[in-house]
Scaffold this active site. Structure first.
Site, short mmCIF file in Angstrom:
data_model
loop_
_atom_site.label_atom_id
_atom_site.label_comp_id
_atom_site.label_asym_id
_atom_site.label_seq_id
_atom_site.Cartn_x
_atom_site.Cartn_y
_atom_site.Cartn_z
N SER A 144 45.58 33.04 -14.37
CA SER A 144 45.40 34.35 -14.98
C SER A 144 45.75 35.43 -13.98
O SER A 144 45.49 35.29 -12.78
CB SER A 144 43.94 34.53 -15.42
OG SER A 144 43.69 35.87 -15.79
N TYR A 155 35.30 34.20 -14.87
CA TYR A 155 36.62 33.72 -15.30
C TYR A 155 37.66 33.89 -14.20
O TYR A 155 38.37 32.94 -13.84
CB TYR A 155 37.04 34.47 -16.56
CG TYR A 155 38.43 34.13 -17.05
CD1 TYR A 155 38.69 32.91 -17.67
CD2 TYR A 155 39.48 35.03 -16.91
CE1 TYR A 155 39.96 32.59 -18.12
CE2 TYR A 155 40.75 34.72 -17.37
CZ TYR A 155 40.99 33.52 -17.97
OH TYR A 155 42.26 33.20 -18.42
N SER A 156 37.76 35.11 -13.67
CA SER A 156 38.81 35.37 -12.68
C SER A 156 38.59 34.58 -11.40
O SER A 156 39.55 34.10 -10.78
CB SER A 156 38.93 36.86 -12.40
OG SER A 156 37.71 37.39 -11.92
N ALA A 157 37.33 34.42 -10.99
CA ALA A 157 37.06 33.64 -9.78
C ALA A 157 37.42 32.17 -9.99
O ALA A 157 37.96 31.51 -9.09
CB ALA A 157 35.59 33.76 -9.40
N SER A 158 37.15 31.65 -11.18
CA SER A 158 37.48 30.24 -11.45
C SER A 158 38.99 30.02 -11.46
O SER A 158 39.47 28.98 -11.01
CB SER A 158 36.86 29.79 -12.77
OG SER A 158 37.45 30.44 -13.88
N LYS A 159 39.73 31.00 -11.94
CA LYS A 159 41.19 30.87 -11.94
C LYS A 159 41.75 31.04 -10.52
O LYS A 159 42.71 30.37 -10.14
CB LYS A 159 41.80 31.91 -12.88
CG LYS A 159 41.58 31.61 -14.36
CD LYS A 159 42.25 30.30 -14.78
CE LYS A 159 42.20 30.11 -16.29
NZ LYS A 159 42.89 28.88 -16.73
#
Length: 250
Positions: A144, A155-159
């Site tokens: 992302s 979400y952004s940290a996992s991506k």
């Protein structure tokens, strides 16, 4: 450009949205498919679609938030007796948008990381050694471009973690015919992206899958799918190979 006709690809999150479109696109290139979703009947519905395009297809299911379910799915795939040449880790979860982001709950991180980072990592760890043994493989992990939005921190940290895993794994196969890269679909009008996104799901084709077709033995790159929108597959592959370099400098 790699000819995928007769090869086998695993696509996660294949029952709808970009995953389903990717499945249809790969089938149009003659690629046999193993299609994952959370419920097997949803995978089977897409399998029926792609079989009409003249390829073989198997349906599998797993709840990606459950590591044991992921392991069982991988065992089920092994039991099919086919070689997985290509993995498209498409499935993902955007758990919430938190305007009160200083109150972001721990679960935003734990669930996001399980589905968006750990599950695709487990899939990579399972298939990459087999690809290395056979001397061929392509893995594309969906990432992302979200940045500077603490409202979507989980979400952004996992991506971002998936990006790191992908680049690090890529360093172990750089220069070989096993390639692992990233694809960023952009903000699209899917169940995850919502109705206000500027891009249609169809605009991700062929860019979302271009990493399956590159033939330059390079890994660790991010292919922005929207930069390939409207291109032929052949032109998209040429662009990917000439304009994107690996991050592994001297």
């Amino acid at each position: 450009m790699v000819n995928v006709k007769g090869k086998w690809a695993l696509i996660t999150g294949a029952s709808r949205g970009i995953g389903r479109l990717t499945a249809l696109f790969m089938a149009q290139q003659g690629c046999n498919l193993i299609l994952h979703s959370r419920k097997k009947e949803h995978s089977e519905a897409v399998a029926e679609e792609v079989r009409k395009l003249g390829v073989q297809a198997h349906a599998v299911d797993a709840e990606l938030s459950d590591a044991q379910a992921v392991k069982k799915m991988l065992d089920d795939i092994d039991a099919l007796g086919v070689y997985v040449d290509i993995v498209l880790n498409n499935a993902g979860l955007q758990i919430a948008y938190r305007n009160e982001y200083f109150s972001t709950p721990v679960n935003d991180y734990t669930e996001s990381f399980m589905i968006n980072t750990i599950a695709p990592a487990l899939i990579c760890y399972h298939f990459m050694p087999k690809m290395k043994e056979r001397g061929f493989g392509r893995i594309v992990n969906t990432t992302s471009g979200i940045r500077l939005e603490p409202q979507q921190a989980g979400y952004s940290a996992s991506k971002a973690a998936l990006d790191k895993i992908t680049v690090d794994l890529g360093s172990t196969v750089e220069g070989t015919d096993v390639c692992i890269n990233l694809a960023d679909p952009g903000w699209c009008r899917t169940d995850l992206g919502g109705p206000n996104a500027p891009n249609s799901p169809e605009s991700t084709i062929p860019g979302i899958a271009v990493g399956a077709f590159i033939d330059d033995k390079k890994s660790g790159r991010i292919f922005g799918a929207q930069l390939f929108a409207g291109m032929t597959l052949e032109d998209a592959v040429k662009k990917a190979e000439t304009e994107y370099d690996s991050p592994y400098g001297e």
